[in-house]
Design a protein around this motif. Sequence first.
Motif, PDB file in Angstrom:
ATOM      1  N   GLY A   1      14.250 -39.739  -2.661  1.00 35.52           N
ATOM      2  CA  GLY A   1      13.536 -40.943  -3.060  1.00 35.52           C
ATOM      3  C   GLY A   1      14.347 -41.915  -3.889  1.00 35.52           C
ATOM      4  N   LYS A   2      15.544 -41.505  -4.334  1.00 35.48           N
ATOM      5  CA  LYS A   2      16.351 -42.363  -5.204  1.00 35.48           C
ATOM      6  C   LYS A   2      16.695 -43.684  -4.532  1.00 35.48           C
ATOM      7  CE  LYS A   2      20.437 -42.332  -8.167  1.00 35.48           C
ATOM      8  NZ  LYS A   2      21.422 -41.471  -8.868  1.00 35.48           N
ATOM      9  N   TRP A   3      16.926 -43.645  -3.233  1.00 38.03           N
ATOM     10  CA  TRP A   3      17.252 -44.863  -2.479  1.00 38.03           C
ATOM     11  C   TRP A   3      16.129 -45.220  -1.502  1.00 38.03           C
ATOM     12  CZ3 TRP A   3      21.118 -41.017  -3.180  1.00 38.03           C
ATOM     13  CH2 TRP A   3      22.077 -41.357  -4.134  1.00 38.03           C
ATOM     14  N   GLY A   4      14.930 -44.781  -1.845  1.00 33.02           N
ATOM     15  CA  GLY A   4      13.770 -45.093  -1.025  1.00 33.02           C
ATOM     16  C   GLY A   4      13.364 -43.936  -0.135  1.00 33.02           C
ATOM     17  N   PRO A   5      12.121 -43.918   0.316  1.00 33.24           N
ATOM     18  CA  PRO A   5      11.602 -42.794   1.103  1.00 33.24           C
ATOM     19  C   PRO A   5      12.184 -42.700   2.505  1.00 33.24           C
ATOM     20  CG  PRO A   5       9.996 -44.578   1.008  1.00 33.24           C
ATOM     21  CD  PRO A   5      11.095 -44.953   0.061  1.00 33.24           C
ATOM     22  N   ASP A   6      12.825 -43.758   2.977  1.00 35.77           N
ATOM     23  CA  ASP A   6      13.352 -43.757   4.342  1.00 35.77           C
ATOM     24  C   ASP A   6      14.868 -43.573   4.402  1.00 35.77           C
ATOM     25  OD1 ASP A   6      10.760 -44.279   5.350  1.00 35.77           O
ATOM     26  OD2 ASP A   6      11.025 -46.422   4.972  1.00 35.77           O
ATOM     27  N   ASP A   7      15.498 -43.314   3.254  1.00 29.97           N
ATOM     28  CA  ASP A   7      16.961 -43.227   3.230  1.00 29.97           C
ATOM     29  C   ASP A   7      17.464 -42.049   4.054  1.00 29.97           C
ATOM     30  OD1 ASP A   7      19.593 -44.084   1.902  1.00 29.97           O
ATOM     31  OD2 ASP A   7      19.529 -41.923   1.557  1.00 29.97           O
ATOM     32  N   GLU A   8      18.598 -42.269   4.741  1.00 32.27           N
ATOM     33  CA  GLU A   8      19.195 -41.216   5.564  1.00 32.27           C
ATOM     34  C   GLU A   8      20.702 -41.079   5.338  1.00 32.27           C
ATOM     35  OE1 GLU A   8      17.707 -40.881   9.676  1.00 32.27           O
ATOM     36  OE2 GLU A   8      16.440 -42.625   9.227  1.00 32.27           O
ATOM     37  N   ILE A   9      21.244 -41.719   4.280  1.00 30.92           N
ATOM     38  CA  ILE A   9      22.690 -41.635   4.046  1.00 30.92           C
ATOM     39  C   ILE A   9      23.052 -41.086   2.669  1.00 30.92           C
ATOM     40  CG2 ILE A   9      23.191 -43.474   5.692  1.00 30.92           C
ATOM     41  CD1 ILE A   9      23.686 -45.319   3.233  1.00 30.92           C
ATOM     42  N   GLY A  10      22.083 -40.845   1.810  1.00 25.27           N
ATOM     43  CA  GLY A  10      22.332 -40.171   0.548  1.00 25.27           C
ATOM     44  C   GLY A  10      23.325 -40.848  -0.372  1.00 25.27           C
ATOM     45  N   THR A  11      24.269 -40.063  -0.887  1.00 30.82           N
ATOM     46  CA  THR A  11      25.187 -40.547  -1.916  1.00 30.82           C
ATOM     47  C   THR A  11      26.178 -41.592  -1.420  1.00 30.82           C
ATOM     48  OG1 THR A  11      26.649 -38.662  -1.514  1.00 30.82           O
ATOM     49  CG2 THR A  11      25.023 -38.430  -3.275  1.00 30.82           C
ATOM     50  N   LEU A  12      26.229 -41.825  -0.118  1.00 34.74           N
ATOM     51  CA  LEU A  12      27.058 -42.921   0.383  1.00 34.74           C
ATOM     52  C   LEU A  12      26.552 -44.261  -0.151  1.00 34.74           C
ATOM     53  CD1 LEU A  12      27.563 -41.742   4.059  1.00 34.74           C
ATOM     54  CD2 LEU A  12      29.268 -41.716   2.224  1.00 34.74           C
ATOM     55  N   ASN A  13      25.299 -44.274  -0.628  1.00 34.28           N
ATOM     56  CA  ASN A  13      24.759 -45.475  -1.265  1.00 34.28           C
ATOM     57  C   ASN A  13      25.502 -45.844  -2.539  1.00 34.28           C
ATOM     58  OD1 ASN A  13      22.160 -46.412   0.170  1.00 34.28           O
ATOM     59  ND2 ASN A  13      21.833 -44.199   0.032  1.00 34.28           N
TER      60      ASN A  13
END
Length: 322
Positions: A22-34
């Motif tokens: 949830g840190k980058w939103g509920p739809d995030d699929e790239i994780g720490t690459l953010n």
Amino acid sequence: MSGRKITREDLRQAAEKYKNWGKWGPDDEIGTLNYTTPEDIVAACRLVKKGKVISLALNFDHNGPQGAKSKYPTMGRTNPIHTMLRTGTDAYAGVLDHRGIRAADDMVTMPLQCGTQWDGLGHVFYENYMWNGYDCRNVTSAGALKCGIEKTKNKMVGRGVLLDVARFKGVEYLEDGYGISNEELDQCARAQNVEIRRGDFVIIRTGQMERCLKEKNWGGYAGGDAPGVKFENCYWCHEKQIAAICSDTWGVEVRPNETTEANQPWHWVVIPAMGLCMGEIFYLKELAEDCANDKVYEFFFCGPPLIITGGTGSPINPQAIK
């Protein structure tokens, strides 16, 4: 946790404490690459001083670490199988295709994680969940419906940092089973006069691959004992907010693992809970020698995956550009 075996409760606690869901939103699929921003990429470009490009990949061929030549054949993985569909011999013999042109064609059959590669966020589950809380059943026979490797196609680029732990310890290679502590990683960075920053691609050299290549024997490289980071490294990765971590070993973390209750316990935390991609089976000899010569351990890193829809990993030719 040093000095005792890691338990399933330790895994549970670490997964809960360092969970980034949830840190980058509920739809995030790239994780720490953010963590890697456009500004970070621009700054990484400025690290290029001499225009030297160093490949960090093994050749993809039948001499790789998988399959029959491995002491521990793992999960059905084989080395790449390269098949020629048309050859120069065919052309010389007068064999033409339907267009009347003489040419060569070929194909490769290979597991996506048999050589230098990324572990994607659909690769490892914690219990019944994958990264960002997605149900593990989103990975089906059709591939990863969530967190497929194709989601990272424009993200594997930024500042790279080599932590040459073997050279720092004054050895050609770390012994199999040697666990690298967080303190040693920090000490290595200080000795190299380099700082680990948010959004970095951290690459750890143990020397294990170079030993295997020198001995012309992969032995237990693929799935056997190996030097690598300790379980505590999941705390280090979380604190440093790195984009990804890579190594010259089969699985980055130390083997034998620090527990008998789970296989690859560090993977259980960093991939599904933290959302951290990892690069494995990196060839680091040339990069390590170059860094030792010019004393510069940071560089522009570029390692995009193949855009394989639904892939849980991808073969790559990562590059350090100095």
